[in-house]
Design a protein around this motif. Structure first.
Motif, PDB file in Angstrom:
ATOM      1  N   ALA A  43       0.836  -1.209   0.000  1.00 17.18           N
ATOM      2  CA  ALA A  43       0.000   0.000   0.000  1.00 17.18           C
ATOM      3  C   ALA A  43       0.867   1.254   0.000  1.00 17.18           C
ATOM      4  O   ALA A  43       0.550   2.239  -0.689  1.00 17.18           O
ATOM      5  CB  ALA A  43      -0.931  -0.006   1.205  1.00 17.18           C
ATOM      6  N   LEU A  44       1.953   1.219   0.749  1.00 18.81           N
ATOM      7  CA  LEU A  44       2.877   2.352   0.757  1.00 18.81           C
ATOM      8  C   LEU A  44       3.483   2.556  -0.628  1.00 18.81           C
ATOM      9  O   LEU A  44       3.564   3.683  -1.121  1.00 18.81           O
ATOM     10  CB  LEU A  44       3.974   2.134   1.796  1.00 18.81           C
ATOM     11  N   ALA A  45       3.871   1.473  -1.265  1.00 19.01           N
ATOM     12  CA  ALA A  45       4.393   1.568  -2.629  1.00 19.01           C
ATOM     13  C   ALA A  45       3.325   2.093  -3.568  1.00 19.01           C
ATOM     14  O   ALA A  45       3.605   2.897  -4.464  1.00 19.01           O
ATOM     15  CB  ALA A  45       4.890   0.201  -3.097  1.00 19.01           C
ATOM     16  N   GLY A  46       2.082   1.667  -3.366  1.00 14.25           N
ATOM     17  CA  GLY A  46       0.982   2.158  -4.187  1.00 14.25           C
ATOM     18  C   GLY A  46       0.744   3.643  -4.008  1.00 14.25           C
ATOM     19  O   GLY A  46       0.352   4.335  -4.946  1.00 14.25           O
ATOM     20  N   ALA A  47       0.981   4.141  -2.811  1.00 12.75           N
ATOM     21  CA  ALA A  47       0.807   5.571  -2.563  1.00 12.75           C
ATOM     22  C   ALA A  47       1.932   6.387  -3.205  1.00 12.75           C
ATOM     23  O   ALA A  47       1.711   7.509  -3.634  1.00 12.75           O
ATOM     24  CB  ALA A  47       0.764   5.834  -1.062  1.00 12.75           C
ATOM     25  N   LEU A  48       3.117   5.806  -3.275  1.00 11.49           N
ATOM     26  CA  LEU A  48       4.267   6.534  -3.806  1.00 11.49           C
ATOM     27  C   LEU A  48       4.388   6.456  -5.326  1.00 11.49           C
ATOM     28  O   LEU A  48       4.879   7.396  -5.950  1.00 11.49           O
ATOM     29  CB  LEU A  48       5.554   6.013  -3.160  1.00 11.49           C
ATOM     30  N   LEU A  49       3.959   5.343  -5.909  1.00 15.06           N
ATOM     31  CA  LEU A  49       4.084   5.169  -7.357  1.00 15.06           C
ATOM     32  C   LEU A  49       2.857   5.732  -8.062  1.00 15.06           C
ATOM     33  O   LEU A  49       1.725   5.512  -7.630  1.00 15.06           O
ATOM     34  CB  LEU A  49       4.250   3.684  -7.692  1.00 15.06           C
ATOM     35  N   PRO A  50       3.066   6.435  -9.158  1.00 13.77           N
ATOM     36  CA  PRO A  50       1.930   7.084  -9.817  1.00 13.77           C
ATOM     37  C   PRO A  50       0.978   6.124 -10.528  1.00 13.77           C
ATOM     38  O   PRO A  50      -0.196   6.425 -10.670  1.00 13.77           O
ATOM     39  CB  PRO A  50       2.606   8.020 -10.823  1.00 13.77           C
ATOM     40  N   VAL A  51       1.428   4.965 -10.960  1.00 18.01           N
ATOM     41  CA  VAL A  51       0.590   4.050 -11.736  1.00 18.01           C
ATOM     42  C   VAL A  51      -0.188   3.083 -10.840  1.00 18.01           C
ATOM     43  O   VAL A  51      -1.290   2.672 -11.171  1.00 18.01           O
ATOM     44  CB  VAL A  51       1.463   3.248 -12.736  1.00 18.01           C
ATOM     45  N   VAL A  52       0.373   2.753  -9.691  1.00 17.50           N
ATOM     46  CA  VAL A  52      -0.225   1.762  -8.801  1.00 17.50           C
ATOM     47  C   VAL A  52      -1.101   2.465  -7.760  1.00 17.50           C
ATOM     48  O   VAL A  52      -0.695   3.460  -7.175  1.00 17.50           O
ATOM     49  CB  VAL A  52       0.886   0.953  -8.089  1.00 17.50           C
ATOM     50  N   THR A  53      -2.292   1.939  -7.526  1.00 19.30           N
ATOM     51  CA  THR A  53      -3.177   2.515  -6.512  1.00 19.30           C
ATOM     52  C   THR A  53      -2.955   1.822  -5.173  1.00 19.30           C
ATOM     53  O   THR A  53      -2.323   0.772  -5.102  1.00 19.30           O
ATOM     54  CB  THR A  53      -4.648   2.358  -6.930  1.00 19.30           C
ATOM     55  N   LEU A  54      -3.495   2.406  -4.117  1.00 21.84           N
ATOM     56  CA  LEU A  54      -3.361   1.828  -2.777  1.00 21.84           C
ATOM     57  C   LEU A  54      -3.913   0.398  -2.697  1.00 21.84           C
ATOM     58  O   LEU A  54      -3.221  -0.500  -2.214  1.00 21.84           O
ATOM     59  CB  LEU A  54      -4.062   2.716  -1.743  1.00 21.84           C
ATOM     60  N   PRO A  55      -5.152   0.152  -3.142  1.00 18.67           N
ATOM     61  CA  PRO A  55      -5.675  -1.213  -3.032  1.00 18.67           C
ATOM     62  C   PRO A  55      -4.881  -2.231  -3.858  1.00 18.67           C
ATOM     63  O   PRO A  55      -4.626  -3.339  -3.393  1.00 18.67           O
ATOM     64  CB  PRO A  55      -7.112  -1.107  -3.547  1.00 18.67           C
ATOM     65  N   LEU A  56      -4.471  -1.826  -5.051  1.00 23.18           N
ATOM     66  CA  LEU A  56      -3.688  -2.744  -5.890  1.00 23.18           C
ATOM     67  C   LEU A  56      -2.342  -3.044  -5.241  1.00 23.18           C
ATOM     68  O   LEU A  56      -1.887  -4.190  -5.227  1.00 23.18           O
ATOM     69  CB  LEU A  56      -3.491  -2.142  -7.283  1.00 23.18           C
ATOM     70  N   GLY A  57      -1.704  -2.032  -4.680  1.00 25.56           N
ATOM     71  CA  GLY A  57      -0.439  -2.240  -3.987  1.00 25.56           C
ATOM     72  C   GLY A  57      -0.597  -3.134  -2.773  1.00 25.56           C
ATOM     73  O   GLY A  57       0.240  -4.004  -2.510  1.00 25.56           O
ATOM     74  N   ALA A  58      -1.679  -2.936  -2.018  1.00 24.33           N
ATOM     75  CA  ALA A  58      -1.922  -3.756  -0.828  1.00 24.33           C
ATOM     76  C   ALA A  58      -2.160  -5.212  -1.211  1.00 24.33           C
ATOM     77  O   ALA A  58      -1.631  -6.129  -0.575  1.00 24.33           O
ATOM     78  CB  ALA A  58      -3.107  -3.216  -0.044  1.00 24.33           C
ATOM     79  N   ILE A  59      -2.938  -5.432  -2.251  1.00 24.51           N
ATOM     80  CA  ILE A  59      -3.209  -6.803  -2.707  1.00 24.51           C
ATOM     81  C   ILE A  59      -1.936  -7.460  -3.221  1.00 24.51           C
ATOM     82  O   ILE A  59      -1.652  -8.619  -2.904  1.00 24.51           O
ATOM     83  CB  ILE A  59      -4.319  -6.805  -3.775  1.00 24.51           C
ATOM     84  N   ALA A  60      -1.165  -6.720  -3.997  1.00 25.75           N
ATOM     85  CA  ALA A  60       0.086  -7.270  -4.521  1.00 25.75           C
ATOM     86  C   ALA A  60       1.065  -7.583  -3.392  1.00 25.75           C
ATOM     87  O   ALA A  60       1.707  -8.646  -3.390  1.00 25.75           O
ATOM     88  CB  ALA A  60       0.709  -6.298  -5.510  1.00 25.75           C
ATOM     89  N   GLY A  61       1.185  -6.692  -2.425  1.00 25.20           N
ATOM     90  CA  GLY A  61       2.089  -6.919  -1.297  1.00 25.20           C
ATOM     91  C   GLY A  61       1.670  -8.103  -0.454  1.00 25.20           C
ATOM     92  O   GLY A  61       2.491  -8.923  -0.044  1.00 25.20           O
ATOM     93  N   ALA A  62       0.375  -8.219  -0.187  1.00 23.69           N
ATOM     94  CA  ALA A  62      -0.128  -9.352   0.594  1.00 23.69           C
ATOM     95  C   ALA A  62       0.054 -10.653  -0.169  1.00 23.69           C
ATOM     96  O   ALA A  62       0.441 -11.675   0.405  1.00 23.69           O
ATOM     97  CB  ALA A  62      -1.596  -9.144   0.938  1.00 23.69           C
ATOM     98  N   GLY A  63      -0.212 -10.617  -1.458  1.00 20.70           N
ATOM     99  CA  GLY A  63      -0.034 -11.818  -2.280  1.00 20.70           C
ATOM    100  C   GLY A  63       1.409 -12.270  -2.321  1.00 20.70           C
ATOM    101  O   GLY A  63       1.702 -13.460  -2.224  1.00 20.70           O
ATOM    102  N   PHE A  64       2.328 -11.315  -2.452  1.00 22.29           N
ATOM    103  CA  PHE A  64       3.745 -11.649  -2.472  1.00 22.29           C
ATOM    104  C   PHE A  64       4.200 -12.237  -1.141  1.00 22.29           C
ATOM    105  O   PHE A  64       4.916 -13.239  -1.105  1.00 22.29           O
ATOM    106  CB  PHE A  64       4.567 -10.403  -2.810  1.00 22.29           C
ATOM    107  N   ALA A  65       3.767 -11.646  -0.051  1.00 23.86           N
ATOM    108  CA  ALA A  65       4.135 -12.155   1.280  1.00 23.86           C
ATOM    109  C   ALA A  65       3.541 -13.541   1.514  1.00 23.86           C
ATOM    110  O   ALA A  65       4.188 -14.428   2.064  1.00 23.86           O
ATOM    111  CB  ALA A  65       3.662 -11.190   2.363  1.00 23.86           C
ATOM    112  N   PHE A  66       2.287 -13.747   1.074  1.00 21.68           N
ATOM    113  CA  PHE A  66       1.648 -15.045   1.222  1.00 21.68           C
ATOM    114  C   PHE A  66       2.371 -16.102   0.394  1.00 21.68           C
ATOM    115  O   PHE A  66       2.629 -17.199   0.866  1.00 21.68           O
ATOM    116  CB  PHE A  66       0.180 -14.952   0.806  1.00 21.68           C
ATOM    117  N   TYR A  67       2.747 -15.738  -0.834  1.00 25.23           N
ATOM    118  CA  TYR A  67       3.474 -16.668  -1.700  1.00 25.23           C
ATOM    119  C   TYR A  67       4.808 -17.050  -1.076  1.00 25.23           C
ATOM    120  O   TYR A  67       5.192 -18.223  -1.075  1.00 25.23           O
ATOM    121  CB  TYR A  67       3.685 -16.050  -3.084  1.00 25.23           C
ATOM    122  N   ASN A  68       5.529 -16.062  -0.553  1.00 28.16           N
ATOM    123  CA  ASN A  68       6.813 -16.368   0.097  1.00 28.16           C
ATOM    124  C   ASN A  68       6.618 -17.249   1.318  1.00 28.16           C
ATOM    125  O   ASN A  68       7.458 -18.098   1.615  1.00 28.16           O
ATOM    126  CB  ASN A  68       7.530 -15.083   0.490  1.00 28.16           C
TER     127      ASN A  68
END
Length: 72
Positions: A43-68
């Protein structure tokens, strides 16, 4: 991949088991906190990057952590 591939079935079963344990255990489950931390970082990355939104960043971050978590 073939559905009968044992590696695929093991990964899918591990993910089901981990997700079920997380749902039942809540914050006491060992996977919950790393996945929530991944969601926060995403979500933090989503807030800082112009193309990624907060919800998309949060989902991607959670998915990556879950996969790891599953991969180990």
């Amino acid at each position: 991949m073939d559905e009968r591939d044992p590696k695929r079935n093991d990964w899918v079963e591990d993910a089901k088991t981990e997700m079920s344990g997380t749902a039942k255990g809540g914050l006491k489950h060992p996977s919950t906190k790393p996945v929530l931390a991944g969601a926060a970082i995403g979500a933090l990355a989503g807030a800082l990057l112009p193309v990624v939104t907060l919800p998309l960043g949060a989902i991607a971050g959670a998915g990556f952590a879950f996969y790891n978590r599953i991969k180990k």
